[in-house]
Design a protein around this motif. Structure first.
Motif, PDB file in Angstrom:
ATOM      1  N   VAL A 360      36.612  26.093  40.408  1.00  0.00           N
ATOM      2  CA  VAL A 360      36.697  25.921  38.953  1.00  0.00           C
ATOM      3  C   VAL A 360      36.708  24.433  38.633  1.00  0.00           C
ATOM      4  CG1 VAL A 360      37.936  28.094  38.598  1.00  0.00           C
ATOM      5  CG2 VAL A 360      39.232  25.976  38.942  1.00  0.00           C
ATOM      6  N   ASN A 361      36.426  24.128  37.369  1.00  0.00           N
ATOM      7  CA  ASN A 361      36.549  22.767  36.859  1.00  0.00           C
ATOM      8  C   ASN A 361      37.570  22.800  35.731  1.00  0.00           C
ATOM      9  OD1 ASN A 361      36.126  20.308  35.299  1.00  0.00           O
ATOM     10  ND2 ASN A 361      34.261  20.028  36.483  1.00  0.00           N
ATOM     11  N   THR A 362      38.713  22.162  35.951  1.00  0.00           N
ATOM     12  CA  THR A 362      39.824  22.250  35.002  1.00  0.00           C
ATOM     13  C   THR A 362      39.589  21.411  33.753  1.00  0.00           C
ATOM     14  OG1 THR A 362      41.001  20.442  36.114  1.00  0.00           O
ATOM     15  CG2 THR A 362      41.461  22.689  36.851  1.00  0.00           C
ATOM     16  N   GLU A 363      38.621  20.490  33.784  1.00  0.00           N
ATOM     17  CA  GLU A 363      38.321  19.655  32.626  1.00  0.00           C
ATOM     18  C   GLU A 363      37.113  20.183  31.858  1.00  0.00           C
ATOM     19  OE1 GLU A 363      40.029  17.078  31.391  1.00  0.00           O
ATOM     20  OE2 GLU A 363      41.572  17.328  32.923  1.00  0.00           O
ATOM     21  N   VAL A 415      35.249  29.823  33.380  1.00  0.00           N
ATOM     22  CA  VAL A 415      34.283  30.345  34.360  1.00  0.00           C
ATOM     23  C   VAL A 415      34.681  29.877  35.757  1.00  0.00           C
ATOM     24  CG1 VAL A 415      32.350  30.493  32.741  1.00  0.00           C
ATOM     25  CG2 VAL A 415      32.741  28.364  34.003  1.00  0.00           C
ATOM     26  N   ALA A 416      34.277  30.663  36.752  1.00  0.00           N
ATOM     27  CA  ALA A 416      34.562  30.317  38.152  1.00  0.00           C
ATOM     28  C   ALA A 416      33.364  30.697  39.010  1.00  0.00           C
ATOM     29  CB  ALA A 416      35.810  31.043  38.641  1.00  0.00           C
ATOM     30  N   PHE A 426      28.112  32.095  37.847  1.00  0.00           N
ATOM     31  CA  PHE A 426      29.513  32.055  37.446  1.00  0.00           C
ATOM     32  C   PHE A 426      30.022  33.416  36.985  1.00  0.00           C
ATOM     33  CE2 PHE A 426      28.257  27.636  37.212  1.00  0.00           C
ATOM     34  CZ  PHE A 426      29.381  26.968  37.666  1.00  0.00           C
ATOM     35  N   THR A 427      31.340  33.578  37.115  1.00  0.00           N
ATOM     36  CA  THR A 427      32.033  34.783  36.646  1.00  0.00           C
ATOM     37  C   THR A 427      33.000  34.389  35.548  1.00  0.00           C
ATOM     38  OG1 THR A 427      31.890  35.810  38.841  1.00  0.00           O
ATOM     39  CG2 THR A 427      33.545  36.700  37.317  1.00  0.00           C
TER      40      THR A 427
END
Length: 576
Positions: A360-363, A415-416, A426-427
């Motif tokens: 994931v990208n937290t930003e 999204v992940a 992505f999900t």
């Protein structure tokens, strides 16, 4: 054990001195390589009404050489002018970062231009290599060093012109990727971005928020790509925007063109670290003995990876993305997000549960799915699994989390990218919270006499991540400190408020909520209004959750708002 501990401390001290000695050998001063293209400097009139930090940027130049035979080369040249004393302070000291585990730094040039004359500063500037742990507060050690450069005799209107080359790249990445911002909130006279691509594989170029012309020149092997910009218009972002929003134009260069390639790159990194060792099997047997049903076992495995293994990231070199084997993390009892993720997946595997890493990208959050493909976009990894037809997201780095599987607060980064064979995209992560974020019950007992004190009690039920945050706050600051803060909060509204009995805190294991119960008395509750008395009652949590934007004209920029934000307030007033 004391002797072993002393030995480890002495080894750490020895390694520290070795690393300090080695640091002096990890940069050199030499001219730029022949492949680097030189650009002539322009010095136009200074747009003083747009200058920030007293600095006018005349040139930003980035050039890369990528081949299969030699280490990657990244050349950077920056030219900036100090238009006032603030600018002198801002540009007279530089920090050039590099990772000594796989990079070597060459300072190519350093000088100032004063009244049209170039003054070389390579011999007079003070150069020193420093340990630069910028993420130390987050308990992450990445081993980055910084060449600290202090320039002598810097004056107002001087132009600083410096360049350097960093050789090498993180070997954990099998594919090349880089990005560059192309427009800024401050004026920049000249910008250059160049990639000398000397590999037979294609290089993909994509833009976000606009495009710029790309010059493509054929090489013996590959191509030379160049972007040149002059006086690109400045751009300012609106206020109160979500973290993921960015209006700035960016260019992305990448050797990969689909997310399945990123999954295929990540898979062996995690598969090699996931293991069911005897020590992990022992923990799994203990969990099975203490918890009869599978749902409780999943939560117990999560709780073990959260509470029994502290968060600490030693992310030097390939460890930035290569997880530590699960058995090693268990023995050390510390690890970063990828280490704790691997340990949790290994525990779940021992319990007969299939789980997978999820990048994931937290930003950038949901913006990540619209960005060009790159393996370097992600800054966090968690665990995902399916149980009885429902997907769950588990973060082993969270502390103070409680609740059974159905009431577990699940992270949502929009999204992940699930690291599983066959995944191509992505999900969506959104899961409707099982509980309201905040439930408030205010009770006022109004006595018969106007001058008598009013009894006021309030109960807060915190759910989801709000409960985790409050539980963490109590653990760090003490219950007494929290109790005092709450009382002072109410005293802003009721000057005569006093504590009637100590605050009571409950933490039900099944729901994961944190419940606080407060009891007060309020003197001088009523305000005279003519022949009557009155007071106001506020649903303060709901009132405070809505804000008036400071910037009304937003030019299509989104405004941040918490979602979902389920708050319920009940105010009960009983008159004797």
């Amino acid at each position: 054990m004391k002797w072993m501990h002393l030995q480890l401390k002495l080894q750490a001290v020895f390694l520290f001195f070795v690393s300090c000695f080695a640091a002096a050998e990890e940069y050199q001063v030499a001219p730029a390589a022949n492949w680097v293209k030189h650009h002539e400097l322009l010095t136009p009139e200074i747009p003083r009404d747009q200058i920030r930090d007293g600095t006018f940027y005349l040139m930003l130049d980035t050039q890369l050489q990528v081949s299969e035979q030699a280490p990657q080369q990244r050349f950077n040249r920056t030219v900036m002018q100090a238009v006032n004393q603030s600018g002198v302070d801002y540009i007279s000291q530089l920090n050039i970062d590099f990772d000594p585990n796989y990079q070597f730094l060459t300072l190519n040039s350093l000088g100032i231009i004063r009244d049209g004359q170039y003054i070389d500063k390579l011999n007079s500037a003070e150069l020193q290599v420093l340990q630069r742990e910028t993420d130390l507060a987050s308990r992450i050690y990445n081993g980055t060093l910084s060449l600290n450069v202090i320039i002598d005799d810097m004056r107002v209107m001087d132009i600083l012109d410096y360049s350097y080359t960093v050789s090498g790249s993180n070997p954990v990445y099998q594919h090349f990727s880089t990005k560059r911002t192309l427009n800024w909130s401050v004026p920049i006279v000249q910008q250059f971005m160049r990639v000398q691509w000397q590999k037979p594989t294609p290089l993909y170029i994509n833009f976000i928020n606009g495009e710029s012309p790309v010059t493509k020149t054929k090489l013996d092997t590959g191509f030379d790509y160049q972007i040149s910009q002059h006086n690109e218009p400045t751009l300012s972002s609106a206020s109160e925007v979500p973290h993921w929003y960015s209006p700035y134009k960016e260019v992305y260069f990448s050797e990969v063109n689909n997310w399945q390639e990123v999954v295929n790159w990540s898979l062996p990194l995690y598969q090699s670290a996931i293991e069911v060792s005897p020590a992990i099997e022992t923990i799994a047997r203990q969990i099975k003995f203490q918890h009869a049903d599978l749902e409780s076992q999943i939560v117990a495995a999560l709780r073990f990876s959260q509470d029994e293994v502290r968060y600490l990231g030693l992310e030097m070199g390939t460890n930035s993305h290569q997880p530590t084997p699960a058995s090693e993390t268990l023995a050390l009892r510390y690890g970063d997000c990828k280490d704790k993720t691997v340990l949790l997946i290994s525990l779940l595997k021992a319990l007969g549960v299939e789980a997978h890493p999820a990048l994931v990208n937290t930003e950038d959050r949901k913006r990540t799915a619209s960005l060009p493909v790159s393996p370097s976009l992600f800054d966090h990894v968690i665990v995902t699994l399916e149980h009885q037809g429902k997907r769950y997201w588990l973060d082993p780095t969270i502390s103070y989390q409680r609740g059974d599987l159905e009431n577990l607060a699940q992270p949502n980064y929009d999204v992940a990218l699930i690291i599983k064979q066959g995944e191509t995209g992505f999900t969506d992560m959104f899961t409707e919270p099982a509980l309201k974020r905040i439930q408030v019950s205010d009770n006022y007992q109004i006595p018969e006499g106007i001058d008598e004190p009013v009894s006021f009690s309030t109960q807060y039920k915190y759910g989801d991540f709000e409960a985790i945050s409050r539980r963490s706050s109590i653990a760090k600051n003490s219950l007494k400190s929290i109790e005092d803060d709450y009382r002072e909060y109410y005293q802003d509204t009721y000057k005569g408020l006093k504590t009637a009995k100590p605050m009571l805190v409950e933490s039900p294991e099944d729901t994961g909520q944190l419940i606080t119960n407060e009891h007060y008395t309020i003197d001088d509750f009523w305000r005279p209004e003519g022949n009557d008395f009155q007071n106001d009652f506020y649903a303060s949590e709901i009132q405070n959750s809505v804000y008036k934007p400071e910037q009304r004209e937003r030019n299509n920029a989104p405004m941040w708002f918490r979602y979902p934000n389920n708050i319920e307030t009940t105010i009960k007033v009983t008159f004797t």
